[in-house]
Design a protein around this motif. Structure first.
Motif, PDB file in Angstrom:
ATOM      1  N   ALA A   9     -70.887  15.138 -41.676  1.00 41.11           N
ATOM      2  CA  ALA A   9     -70.883  15.733 -43.109  1.00 41.11           C
ATOM      3  C   ALA A   9     -71.213  17.142 -43.166  1.00 41.11           C
ATOM      4  CB  ALA A   9     -71.715  14.931 -43.810  1.00 41.11           C
ATOM      5  N   ALA A  10     -72.221  17.633 -42.237  1.00 43.75           N
ATOM      6  CA  ALA A  10     -72.719  18.895 -42.276  1.00 43.75           C
ATOM      7  C   ALA A  10     -71.658  19.805 -41.637  1.00 43.75           C
ATOM      8  CB  ALA A  10     -73.717  19.027 -41.600  1.00 43.75           C
ATOM      9  N   ALA A  11     -71.001  19.443 -40.684  1.00 41.83           N
ATOM     10  CA  ALA A  11     -69.890  20.009 -40.105  1.00 41.83           C
ATOM     11  C   ALA A  11     -68.722  20.181 -40.915  1.00 41.83           C
ATOM     12  CB  ALA A  11     -69.398  19.512 -38.595  1.00 41.83           C
ATOM     13  N   LEU A  12     -68.452  19.101 -41.556  1.00 37.66           N
ATOM     14  CA  LEU A  12     -67.268  19.268 -42.662  1.00 37.66           C
ATOM     15  C   LEU A  12     -67.409  20.157 -43.601  1.00 37.66           C
ATOM     16  CD1 LEU A  12     -64.600  17.985 -43.630  1.00 37.66           C
ATOM     17  CD2 LEU A  12     -66.061  16.270 -44.812  1.00 37.66           C
ATOM     18  N   VAL A  13     -68.488  19.909 -44.381  1.00 33.36           N
ATOM     19  CA  VAL A  13     -68.878  21.032 -45.509  1.00 33.36           C
ATOM     20  C   VAL A  13     -68.687  22.477 -44.960  1.00 33.36           C
ATOM     21  CG1 VAL A  13     -70.764  21.587 -47.268  1.00 33.36           C
ATOM     22  CG2 VAL A  13     -70.163  19.371 -46.749  1.00 33.36           C
ATOM     23  N   ALA A  14     -69.651  22.639 -43.804  1.00 37.41           N
ATOM     24  CA  ALA A  14     -69.563  24.023 -43.230  1.00 37.41           C
ATOM     25  C   ALA A  14     -68.131  24.444 -42.922  1.00 37.41           C
ATOM     26  CB  ALA A  14     -70.338  24.038 -42.153  1.00 37.41           C
ATOM     27  N   ASN A  15     -67.441  23.838 -42.423  1.00 36.93           N
ATOM     28  CA  ASN A  15     -65.834  24.172 -42.089  1.00 36.93           C
ATOM     29  C   ASN A  15     -65.185  24.342 -43.194  1.00 36.93           C
ATOM     30  OD1 ASN A  15     -64.975  24.185 -39.191  1.00 36.93           O
ATOM     31  ND2 ASN A  15     -66.265  22.431 -38.942  1.00 36.93           N
ATOM     32  N   LEU A  16     -65.234  23.665 -44.382  1.00 32.27           N
ATOM     33  CA  LEU A  16     -64.642  23.833 -45.565  1.00 32.27           C
ATOM     34  C   LEU A  16     -65.157  25.223 -46.421  1.00 32.27           C
ATOM     35  CD1 LEU A  16     -64.537  20.201 -47.109  1.00 32.27           C
ATOM     36  CD2 LEU A  16     -62.447  21.573 -46.183  1.00 32.27           C
ATOM     37  N   LEU A  17     -66.393  25.398 -46.143  1.00 30.96           N
ATOM     38  CA  LEU A  17     -67.110  26.676 -46.697  1.00 30.96           C
ATOM     39  C   LEU A  17     -66.434  27.810 -46.412  1.00 30.96           C
ATOM     40  CD1 LEU A  17     -69.184  27.165 -48.956  1.00 30.96           C
ATOM     41  CD2 LEU A  17     -70.760  27.521 -47.132  1.00 30.96           C
ATOM     42  N   TYR A  18     -66.356  27.880 -44.917  1.00 30.00           N
ATOM     43  CA  TYR A  18     -66.244  29.008 -44.087  1.00 30.00           C
ATOM     44  C   TYR A  18     -64.496  29.142 -44.588  1.00 30.00           C
ATOM     45  CZ  TYR A  18     -70.331  30.466 -41.957  1.00 30.00           C
ATOM     46  OH  TYR A  18     -71.620  30.741 -41.760  1.00 30.00           O
TER      47      TYR A  18
END
Length: 246
Positions: free
Chosen positions: A179-188
């Motif tokens: 979940a953390a990686a998903l949100v971070a990837n979408l943000l970047y």
């Protein structure tokens, strides 16, 4: 043809002749128009085309596309420094670590990185994108300072996403797991795509350039890389902030 190819360095030199006066204005705060700068930043978010209509006004009144007011650089440097201080307060780092983080964010990430991108875009636009046989009375070219203006304009929305937005999401994006990686990837992905979209807006505003959609190509690379990054579990927030903090 040969003269045009060899004149790139000379043109860059002529464009950079305006820099000393530009830097002299950095220490003259009364000559900077901060009200206009904040209005322009707001327009970049609301209507980029409205903001870039001001470049036509610059050309008509001052015979240059670029801003001659360094207020934008001053304001954004201050915002980047403030954001770096906020991250240091949240994540630690000590006095020297804080100083390094602030200087690195302002001088390297915003200014030197922006100069490198501006130079590459300046070269690309002048070498390959100028219209052949256009109807303008005087042959026009992209000023290096305008290319740097475009970087500054493009940086601001990305700053709001990747500096401000990420700060409020730190507990989530720095966690372990999918979940953390998903949100971070979408943000970047959003932040970087926003930068390149605004870059495109800046160059498409110049009437003597064509095929400016090439500045959108990096968004395609981001779209391709996003699912790969998510599948592999790569977390760009942890990677980026890990460079500055333990």
């Amino acid at each position: 043809g040969g003269g045009g190819g060899g004149g790139g360095g000379g043109k860059l030199g002529r464009h950079l002749q305006a820099l000393p006066q530009y830097f002299r204005r950095l220490v003259k705060y009364r000559q900077m128009d901060f009200d206009y700068t904040f209005w322009f930043l707001l327009q970049l978010l609301k209507s980029p085309r409205t903001a870039y209509r001001q470049t036509t006004f610059n050309k008509q009144t001052k015979n240059q596309w670029a801003r001659d007011d360094p207020a934008m650089v001053v304001v954004q440097s201050g915002l980047v420094a403030a954001a770096a201080l906020a991250y240091c307060a949240a994540l630690g780092g000590g006095v020297l670590g804080t100083l390094w983080a602030v200087l690195n964010a302002v001088l390297v990430d915003f200014l030197l990185g922006g100069m490198a991108i501006a130079t590459a875009c300046w070269f690309l636009a002048n070498r390959y994108l100028r219209t052949a046989g256009h109807s303008h009375a005087v042959e026009q070219s992209v000023e290096w300072m305008y290319a740097f203006d475009v970087h500054c304009n493009s940086f601001f929305p990305m700053f709001l996403v990747l500096h401000v937005g990420q700060f409020f999401l730190l507990p989530l994006v720095l966690a372990q797991g999918f979940a953390a990686a998903l949100v971070a990837n979408l943000l970047y992905a959003v932040g970087l795509a926003y930068y390149h979209y605004m870059n495109f807006q800046g160059y498409s505003a110049l009437p003597f350039l064509e095929r400016t959609e090439v500045f959108l190509f990096p968004i395609g690379l981001i779209a391709v890389g996003l699912p790969l990054s998510i599948v592999t579990g790569f977390n760009p927030a942890r990677f980026t902030l890990g460079f500055y903090f333990e």
